[in-house]
Design an enzyme around this catalytic site. Sequence first.
Site, PDB file in Angstrom:
ATOM      1  N   LYS A 251     -29.310 -19.794 -15.779  1.00 15.96           N
ATOM      2  CA  LYS A 251     -28.055 -20.227 -16.379  1.00 15.96           C
ATOM      3  C   LYS A 251     -28.222 -20.647 -17.839  1.00 15.96           C
ATOM      4  CE  LYS A 251     -25.326 -20.109 -12.751  1.00 15.96           C
ATOM      5  NZ  LYS A 251     -24.384 -19.017 -12.658  1.00 15.96           N
ATOM      6  N   ARG A 252     -29.460 -20.768 -18.274  1.00 14.30           N
ATOM      7  CA  ARG A 252     -29.677 -21.264 -19.635  1.00 14.30           C
ATOM      8  C   ARG A 252     -29.671 -20.125 -20.629  1.00 14.30           C
ATOM      9  NH1 ARG A 252     -34.544 -25.347 -20.294  1.00 14.30           N
ATOM     10  NH2 ARG A 252     -34.741 -23.945 -22.058  1.00 14.30           N
TER      11      ARG A 252
END
Length: 283
Positions: A251-252
């Site tokens: 998700k980063r």
Amino acid sequence: MDGIVTRFAPSPTGLLHLGHAHSALFARATAGDGRFLLRIEDIDPGRCRPEFEAAILDDLAWLGLSWEEPVRRQSDHLDDYRAAADRLEAMDVLYPCFCTRREIREEIARMGGAPQGPDGPLYPGTCRNLPTAEREARLARGDSHALRLDVEKALDLTGPLAWTDREAGRQQARPGLLGDVALSRKDAPTSYHLAVTVDDHLQGVTLVTRGLDLFPSTHIHSLLQALLGYATPEYWHHRLIEDESGQRLAKRADSKSIRAYRDQGLSPEEVRRLAGFGENSSP
Ligand code: GLU
């Protein structure tokens, strides 16, 4: 153990990062003396690129992985997914959905909200209840549409279902968790759910390993398996690799690709260790 068939099934929408490396190494380790397959999930022409596929194969080999040939590329097998969708259509468990994303949002607002699924609010079922005459007229007019699975109707046909995760144990299938999922769309001839179910069956996968983020999807896959007369494989949803603050790497925005670690001079062993598979570590 002998006889196990696992697979790693990346989508070539970007470079592999540590989370993918963990998943691939996990599948390989779990296969043991069995077979380890690789599948390229490239059904979304808007997001998949051949150069990412080439980079994935190269990074996996660099990590020290080898897999059974041939690699199955989903875009080469669209007829298989179409045939499965035709079978489901003949069972009358699919319905055309003409809604745009905006219409779905508006309908949900009108209803004052919709149950939340793992990927956002569930489809409110607008087109499931379309009067037959309107449905036929829109189809005859050639209005673009997706095909959705009528989950309740499908479950009426199959009866209650269950599947097993090696870690979480026996699960009562709850396909309604994801609502009436789309099995094909205007811009993609098949959905992830249908393609993955058909492929795992055709490839003889006996143990599906993948990240915990896909746990809810397995409820739908078990329903599709029952409808299509496929055996349900065993599952093992593995933990997701996180950074120091507990945020999922996938998700980063700045999560580092395997390629970036390679360019930085790290060895395959060092990257395997970062992915949770050092010399002495096990899944
Ligand atoms: N293609 C999916 C992904 O990259 C994985 C599908 C699966 O393992 O079932 O997230």
